[in-house]
Every structure is written in C-alpha cells, then in structure tokens.
Design an enzyme around this catalytic site. Structure first.
Site, PDB file in Angstrom:
ATOM      1  N   ASP A   1      48.948  42.456  32.873  1.00 34.47           N
ATOM      2  CA  ASP A   1      48.856  43.270  34.087  1.00 34.47           C
ATOM      3  C   ASP A   1      50.179  44.016  34.221  1.00 34.47           C
ATOM      4  O   ASP A   1      50.943  43.803  35.155  1.00 34.47           O
ATOM      5  CB  ASP A   1      48.585  42.377  35.292  1.00 34.47           C
ATOM      6  CG  ASP A   1      48.162  43.171  36.516  1.00 34.47           C
ATOM      7  OD1 ASP A   1      48.178  44.414  36.440  1.00 34.47           O
ATOM      8  OD2 ASP A   1      47.826  42.565  37.532  1.00 34.47           O
TER       9      ASP A   1
ATOM     10  N   GLU B   1      43.187  35.487  42.680  1.00 29.11           N
ATOM     11  CA  GLU B   1      44.546  35.841  42.267  1.00 29.11           C
ATOM     12  C   GLU B   1      45.450  35.904  43.498  1.00 29.11           C
ATOM     13  O   GLU B   1      45.313  36.808  44.320  1.00 29.11           O
ATOM     14  CB  GLU B   1      44.544  37.187  41.547  1.00 29.11           C
ATOM     15  CG  GLU B   1      45.901  37.594  41.020  1.00 29.11           C
ATOM     16  CD  GLU B   1      45.836  38.823  40.140  1.00 29.11           C
ATOM     17  OE1 GLU B   1      46.781  39.628  40.195  1.00 29.11           O
ATOM     18  OE2 GLU B   1      44.845  38.984  39.402  1.00 29.11           O
TER      19      GLU B   1
ATOM     20  N   ASP C   1      48.104  36.406  34.671  1.00 28.84           N
ATOM     21  CA  ASP C   1      48.440  37.812  34.479  1.00 28.84           C
ATOM     22  C   ASP C   1      49.910  37.858  34.111  1.00 28.84           C
ATOM     23  O   ASP C   1      50.765  37.418  34.891  1.00 28.84           O
ATOM     24  CB  ASP C   1      48.201  38.616  35.758  1.00 28.84           C
ATOM     25  CG  ASP C   1      46.784  39.144  35.866  1.00 28.84           C
ATOM     26  OD1 ASP C   1      45.939  38.744  35.045  1.00 28.84           O
ATOM     27  OD2 ASP C   1      46.523  39.950  36.775  1.00 28.84           O
TER      28      ASP C   1
ATOM     29  N   HIS D   1      53.550  38.306  41.174  1.00 27.85           N
ATOM     30  CA  HIS D   1      53.122  37.849  42.496  1.00 27.85           C
ATOM     31  C   HIS D   1      53.838  36.551  42.875  1.00 27.85           C
ATOM     32  O   HIS D   1      54.166  36.341  44.048  1.00 27.85           O
ATOM     33  CB  HIS D   1      51.617  37.634  42.523  1.00 27.85           C
ATOM     34  CG  HIS D   1      50.829  38.888  42.328  1.00 27.85           C
ATOM     35  ND1 HIS D   1      49.442  38.900  42.307  1.00 27.85           N
ATOM     36  CD2 HIS D   1      51.210  40.180  42.149  1.00 27.85           C
ATOM     37  CE1 HIS D   1      49.024  40.140  42.115  1.00 27.85           C
ATOM     38  NE2 HIS D   1      50.081  40.927  42.009  1.00 27.85           N
TER      39      HIS D   1
ATOM     40  N   HIS E   1      38.453  46.550  36.466  1.00 29.79           N
ATOM     41  CA  HIS E   1      37.780  46.718  37.754  1.00 29.79           C
ATOM     42  C   HIS E   1      36.680  47.755  37.558  1.00 29.79           C
ATOM     43  O   HIS E   1      36.790  48.647  36.711  1.00 29.79           O
ATOM     44  CB  HIS E   1      38.704  47.283  38.833  1.00 29.79           C
ATOM     45  CG  HIS E   1      39.960  46.525  39.106  1.00 29.79           C
ATOM     46  ND1 HIS E   1      41.095  46.662  38.335  1.00 29.79           N
ATOM     47  CD2 HIS E   1      40.280  45.664  40.108  1.00 29.79           C
ATOM     48  CE1 HIS E   1      42.056  45.910  38.839  1.00 29.79           C
ATOM     49  NE2 HIS E   1      41.590  45.291  39.909  1.00 29.79           N
TER      50      HIS E   1
ATOM     51  N   ASP F   1      56.558  44.925  43.689  1.00 33.33           N
ATOM     52  CA  ASP F   1      55.778  44.563  42.507  1.00 33.33           C
ATOM     53  C   ASP F   1      55.851  45.689  41.481  1.00 33.33           C
ATOM     54  O   ASP F   1      55.149  46.689  41.595  1.00 33.33           O
ATOM     55  CB  ASP F   1      54.328  44.322  42.944  1.00 33.33           C
ATOM     56  CG  ASP F   1      53.542  43.502  41.941  1.00 33.33           C
ATOM     57  OD1 ASP F   1      54.173  42.904  41.052  1.00 33.33           O
ATOM     58  OD2 ASP F   1      52.309  43.448  42.052  1.00 33.33           O
TER      59      ASP F   1
ATOM     60  N   GLU G   1      49.705  35.493  38.601  1.00 28.05           N
ATOM     61  CA  GLU G   1      50.520  36.584  38.054  1.00 28.05           C
ATOM     62  C   GLU G   1      51.994  36.291  38.281  1.00 28.05           C
ATOM     63  O   GLU G   1      52.395  35.908  39.381  1.00 28.05           O
ATOM     64  CB  GLU G   1      50.151  37.915  38.703  1.00 28.05           C
ATOM     65  CG  GLU G   1      50.995  39.075  38.188  1.00 28.05           C
ATOM     66  CD  GLU G   1      50.636  40.404  38.793  1.00 28.05           C
ATOM     67  OE1 GLU G   1      51.560  41.149  39.184  1.00 28.05           O
ATOM     68  OE2 GLU G   1      49.427  40.710  38.888  1.00 28.05           O
TER      69      GLU G   1
ATOM     70  N   ASP H   1      37.920  51.323  37.639  1.00 30.71           N
ATOM     71  CA  ASP H   1      38.708  51.776  36.490  1.00 30.71           C
ATOM     72  C   ASP H   1      37.852  52.510  35.474  1.00 30.71           C
ATOM     73  O   ASP H   1      38.339  53.391  34.765  1.00 30.71           O
ATOM     74  CB  ASP H   1      39.336  50.587  35.741  1.00 30.71           C
ATOM     75  CG  ASP H   1      40.147  49.673  36.608  1.00 30.71           C
ATOM     76  OD1 ASP H   1      40.711  50.153  37.602  1.00 30.71           O
ATOM     77  OD2 ASP H   1      40.225  48.471  36.279  1.00 30.71           O
TER      78      ASP H   1
ATOM     79  N   ASP I   1      55.422  45.417  38.020  1.00 30.04           N
ATOM     80  CA  ASP I   1      54.448  45.288  36.926  1.00 30.04           C
ATOM     81  C   ASP I   1      55.001  45.772  35.587  1.00 30.04           C
ATOM     82  O   ASP I   1      54.378  46.567  34.882  1.00 30.04           O
ATOM     83  CB  ASP I   1      53.164  46.056  37.258  1.00 30.04           C
ATOM     84  CG  ASP I   1      52.325  45.371  38.317  1.00 30.04           C
ATOM     85  OD1 ASP I   1      52.405  44.138  38.423  1.00 30.04           O
ATOM     86  OD2 ASP I   1      51.599  46.075  39.039  1.00 30.04           O
TER      87      ASP I   1
END
EC number: 5.3.1.5
Length: 435
Positions: free
Chosen positions: A338, A231, A295, A270, A100, A306, A267, A103, A308
C-alpha cells in the site's frame, strides 16, 4: 502482449546482492527456501491497484503530476489500465494484486451502472488471471471518495447512504469471490466523526456493527471461503475513526459478536499514526487471535501524516516478520504494498524500482526474522524472563489462589522480590546483528 507503457523493460529477475541493476532483485529470490518454505510463499506479495494505477500524483496543495494514458472516466480507459496493470504484475513477478471497485471501473450514474462496469472489468480480470497466473489477494469497496460518503458509509446519518454502501459491498464481495480472492477488506476512512456536536456516536457504532454483521452473513450465504478483514486507522481523512487501532477493533468485534468471524489487515503507516510501532500492532493481533494480513509501507516520521512510502528500514521489517512468523505465517493474508511513488517520480520504471526496493527490504527482514527464530535469539531470553510463571507458585497465581491466599503466601514465605534487568540494550544489539 506489451502495451508499450514500460518500453523494453524485461521481467525482473533475482541477480543476487552483488548486482548493481536497479531493475533486478538483490535479496528477493522467490524460490529460496526459508524455514522449509519458498520465500514467495512466505511473503505473498501483492500490488495495490489504487496507488500504482489510479493515483494521479496530487496532494492537498497541487493536482495531478503523472501523465498516464488511462486517466479518464471511460470504460476503454479502464480496460487499458487493466492491460498495463497485468503487464506490470508479470514484469515484477508479483503473485497477487488488490483493488477497490472504484480503482478499476469508471464512475457510473447510479448503482446499476457501477455494477455493470465492475462486472465488465471482472470479465477482463478473469481472463488475465488465467493468462498470467496472478491471483487476487483481496478486494474491497471504495466507501470514502465519492461525496455521498462525506458523512460516512455504514455510519452515515442518511439510511439511503447505508443502503447504497451495503449494495456496493455486496457487488464487490461477489466480484472478489468470482476472481478467487482470498480475503475481503473493509476500511472505514469516513466511519468516524469531525465533531461530536453533530454526531450520535452510540447510534453510529450500532450501525457499523449491523453493517459488518450483514457482510459476514452474506459471506456465509454465498459460500465465500475468504477471510473478512478490517483495516485499522486512527484518523485521516476523518478526524477520529472508529477503527482506531487493533485494540479498538477487537473491542468492537467483541461487542458485536464478530471476534471469531473477522480479522485485521494491519498497515505499518496506520500503526505509526496511532502512536504504535508496526510490531506492536502485529503482536497484539497475534495475542488476540485476529491477525490476518498486512499492508506494507512506511510514513515519514517527521511529517505526522500518512505518506504511504515504500518500506526501506530492514530492522523494522525484521521485527514485523518476526511477529508474522510467530503467528504461524500468513494463511489467506499476505504483504500488500500500500505504497505510492513520490509525486516527482514520473517515469514508468520508477514504479518498478519502488516495488523492487520494497520487496528486497522485506526479503531481508524475513530472512533476519527466520534466523532469529531458528536460533532462539529473542525467544530464549524471553523464556528466561518469564520462567517463574512456569513454576508451581506462578501457575497457582493464575489458576487457583485467592487474594487472601496470595497474601498468606507472601507473609509466610517472606516474599521480598528484587528487580532483574530487562536487558533491552542487549536485545536491541541482538536484532542489529541479524540485519
């Protein structure tokens, strides 16, 4: 040149299944041929800049746990972060990365300053890509962290926020194109609502449709050859997000005439939040013609949010990559991790170890999926299950007979079907034999 952040750790290499080194691949061999193609070219691994280098280890109940020398809102810190990131990509042997805008650059006072900072970092990324051979899988804009987006970006009730977000996306598409990015992703973390009491849902959907059409128009205007991806995610941070799951996104794309222009980046975490399995979302995207990229991560199945985490479930990976292979494999897409370290995993080598384990898990899943595909282990039983639809009567049902004619056929031929076993237990055992 080494930054010193990873100490004396050497480039991660494939050592085979008998290796006991935590800093070596046991299953991911980039040059191994799977279904006529190098494993690296099948999997197309990417490192997520945000979780790996921007996340500070916080959670809703506590702040930063990681201590990284680039944690400040200064351009010099962003440059150091870039040095460490590309050193990491090279040590890991990851062919791609994703980011992003927020980031990689400091947060400026206004849009112009944000864009200037982003362009300075893109200058650095261009040089580092040329030096290392690492490529950009996709770029995106962070349209959810800054407080200006608390009511959404494209769906915000304030048109000034819509305009700021649109300008930001333009700058990020420009950066992605300049870096040779193969996709551009939109994730609507704040595109939704907390309560309908203060939400005009129809208006917000139309705003989001307009926003996405602007993105597609600009893509064609500048000659960006990459794929535009949405996404899906059902909630978190917003209570109800408009890009809930693959089916919802497809309906949205159809309504706004974008189903041939936009695909999905799916993802695993998700999918789980939406009440689906990963392979369900992949299979549906394939069936609808909108499969693009993935992802890769996992959620804690007990927590309900979530998390991750890095993937570690080989049967799940096998079923996921089976769907990817059925879709013809990735074109512009790939496997983006991700995933983030647990907040107690403080050491630099933990970041390598997490990715190594995830890459090995995906490699095992890919090889199992390829073997099932080659052997027809799942496709042959599936063909048998639906064989009747390939006969004359089955074809007529789908192409020509009216309801009256079908009824006449049932009466004339005394059709009285008897159920047949779906063989689920057998098929589950088949999958386990391959993993």
């Amino acid at each position: 040149m080494s930054t010193g952040f990873f100490g004396d750790i050497q480039k991660v290499k494939y050592e085979g299944p008998d290796s006991d080194s935590p800093l070596a691949f046991r299953h991911y061999n980039p040059d191994e041929i799977v279904l006529g193609k190098r494993m690296e070219d099948h999997l197309r691994f990417a490192v997520a800049y945000w979780h790996s280098f921007a996340w500070e280890g916080g959670d809703p109940f506590g702040g930063r746990t990681f201590d990284r020398p680039w944690y400040s809102n200064e351009l010099d810190a962003a440059k150091l972060k870039a040095d460490v990131a590309f050193e990491f990509f090279s040590l890991l042997g990851a062919p791609y990365y994703c980011f992003h805008d927020a980031d990689v650059r400091p947060e400026g006072r206004n849009f112009a300053e944000n864009t200037r900072y982003l362009n300075e970092i893109v200058d650095i990324f261009e040089k580092k890509q040329a030096e290392t051979g690492v490529k950009l899988l996709w770029g995106t804009a962070n349209l959810f962290s800054n407080r200006r987006y608390m009511g959404g970006a494209a769906t915000n009730p304030d048109p000034d926020v819509f305009a700021f977000a649109a300008a930001t996306v333009k700058s990020c598409i420009d950066a992605t194109k300049r870096l040779g990015g193969e996709n551009y992703v939109l994730w609507g973390g704040r595109e939704g609502y907390e309560t309908l009491l203060n939400t005009d849902l129809g208006r917000e959907l139309d705003q989001m449709g307009r926003f996405l059409n602007l993105v597609v128009e600009y893509k064609h205007k500048i000659g960006f050859k990459g794929t535009i991806l949405i996404e899906p995610k059902p909630q978190e941070p917003t209570k109800h997000q408009y890009d809930y799951d693959v089916a919802t996104v497809y309906g949205f794309l159809k309504r706004y005439g974008l189903e041939s222009e936009v695909k999905v980046n799916i993802e695993q975490g998700h999918a789980i939040l939406a009440g689906h399995s990963f392979e369900h979302e992949l299979a549906l995207a394939r069936a609808l013609g909108i499969f693009g990229s993935i992802d890769m991560n996992r959620n804690d199945y007990q927590s309900g949010w979530d998390t991750d985490q890095f993937p570690n479930n080989v049967p799940e990976m096998a079923l996921a990559y089976y769907q990817v292979l059925l879709a013809g494999g990735f074109t512009t897409g790939g496997t983006n991790f991700d995933a983030k370290l647990r907040r107690q995993s403080l050491d630099p080598q933990d970041l390598l170890i997490g990715h190594i384990g995830g890459m090995d898990c995906c490699a095992r899943g890919l090889k199992a999926a390829a073997a099932m595909l080659e052997d027809g282990a799942l496709s042959k039983p599936l063909d048998e299950r639906y064989a009747g639809w390939n006969g004359d009567f089955g074809k007529k049902l789908l192409t020509g007979l009216s309801l009256d004619q079908i009824t006449a056929e049932v009466e004339t031929k005394d059709i009285n079907p008897q159920p047949k076993s779906g063989r689920q237990e057998y098929l589950e055992n088949v999958v386990n034999r391959y993993v």
